[in-house]
Scaffold this active site. Structure first.
Site: not given
Ligand code: GLA
Length: 391
Positions: A126, A170, A220
């Site tokens: 994404s 990310d 999350y």
């Molecule tokens: C996902 C989220 C990131 C980060 C990771 C865990 O990839 O998009 O921002 O929080 O999880 O480290």
């Protein structure tokens, strides 16, 4: 499957593509569930990613096509957009919406997307599609954003338009990644250093559990909330903005302020993981891959037992790795609840690792994982030569 994106574009739109862009996915070497707590992370861009091939049109229509999904969208240029049904095109649509919102004059576009990042694998497909779209619009319409501003815009789209409270890691990693380097990123100040990933006799393996991260989004957001609760409790005695503003020693002196035992476990993971990233950076700089690997194992253990975002599939990969003397370390990477694990494996023993890990995992879980040897690649950019070659 190899694609000639330029030819595919021509078949679909009956005209020639003008430009092509690429944004990678990412793995995070260490520092998990840290970015939204203002600490240190160590992601790198990988050579899997998202391509978009594009030509403007004079019809004032955005046409989204993908070689990965049948879903497509033709939508007239208007003032703003909303996320519609669950579909891949919400990500680029969200980016367009934010450009319009910031007052940019856009024109209709014909766009063909193709990605070779396994979907829902925790390798940031994404962020990759968001950042490649933002980079493309900025380039085509002289948006005037610098790379960091594009990263921040893409993160806002993920948080608000898509509705996932992710941190910045990310989007940052896929934009700023550099070949053969990991990014040591401070998620509070957004200062970073690209550090050499000299893995010596080791290579980085990515093991996709092939278990889609179903729970990922709801759990999350729950973890983000738990961290905020922990921070509030600590702020009764400490003048801090983020959990990662303190180290484990300071935490020990103040942890009594957190009365909920679950919230306490979450905070313990975050603060200790942030300390581990500092140690991991030192180990990497010294070429001490065994210590680096042990920190990966410790990180996984904490994500499993304190943060509770692993699962039997990711654990199975780590369990197997622990039995193989040619593996220095292994851990889940990304949000968790399925997706991918990574392992530091001796290059000479990679094939055996791949076979044995697959056999162990399949016997335990009932279906096979996919094992890749990963290359660390560059961040987002315009593709010059590759437009007409096979990808
Ligand atoms: C996902 C989220 C990131 C980060 C990771 C865990 O990839 O998009 O921002 O929080 O999880 O480290």
């Amino acid at each position: 499957m190899k694609h000639n994106l330029y030819r595919e574009f021509q078949n679909i739109f009956n005209k020639e593509a003008e430009k092509a862009y690429f944004s990678p996915g990412r793995v995070n070497l260490i520092g998990e569930h840290i970015d939204y707590n203002g600490g240190l992370v160590m992601p790198c861009a990988i050579t899997f990613g998202t391509y978009v091939v594009v030509a403007p049109n004079n019809d004032n229509v955005f046409r989204f096509r993908s070689l990965n999904f049948n879903d497509k969208l033709d939508i007239p240029l208007k003032e703003n957009y909303k996320k519609s049904k669950e579909s891949w095109f919400n990500y680029p649509l969200g980016i367009i919406d934010y450009f319009l919102h910031d007052g940019h004059q856009l024109q209709g576009l014909d766009m063909l997307y193709y990605g070779d990042i396994p979907i829902s694998s925790g390798l940031s497909s994404s962020a990759s599609i968001e950042v490649v779209t933002a980079y493309m619009l900025n380039d085509l319409f002289n948006g005037g954003y610098n790379k960091l501003e594009l990263v921040q815009l893409a993160k806002r789209v993920e948080n608000i338009f898509i509705g996932v409270n992710c941190g910045i890691m990310d989007q940052f990693a896929v934009a700023f990644g550099e070949k053969d380097k990991a990014l040591m990123l401070n998620c509070d100040t957004l200062e970073y250093q690209a550090v050499n990933t000299n893995l010596g006799e080791y290579v980085l393996a990515i093991i996709n559990t092939n278990k889609p991260r179903k729970l990922a989004e709801s759990k999350y957001n729950e973890r983000v909330q738990e961290c905020q609760t922990a921070l509030k409790a600590l702020q009764q005695e400490l003048d801090i903005q983020h959990l990662c503003d303190i180290d484990s020693n300071t935490f020990k002196q103040h942890q009594h302020l957190i009365t909920d035992s679950i919230v306490l476990k979450r905070a313990k993971h975050v603060i200790e993981e942030n300390d581990r990233v500092k140690l991991a950076a030192k180990a990497l700089a010294n070429g001490d891959l065994l210590s680096f690997g042990q920190l990966m194992y410790d990180s996984h253990d904490s994500l499993k037992n304190q943060y509770e975002v692993s699962g039997k599939e990711l654990d199975a990969v780590v369990e197997y790795s622990l039995t193989n003397p040619n593996v220095a370390g292994a851990r889940m990477t990304g949000a968790g609840f399925g997706g991918c694990a990574i392992a530091l494996v001796k290059e000479s023993a990679f094939d055996t690792f791949s076979k044995e890990a697959t056999a162990y995992y399949t016997a335990k879980i009932g279906y096979a994982p996919s094992v890749y040897s990963s290359l660390i690649g560059d961040g987002v950019g315009l593709l010059k030569e590759t437009l007409s070659t096979n990808i």
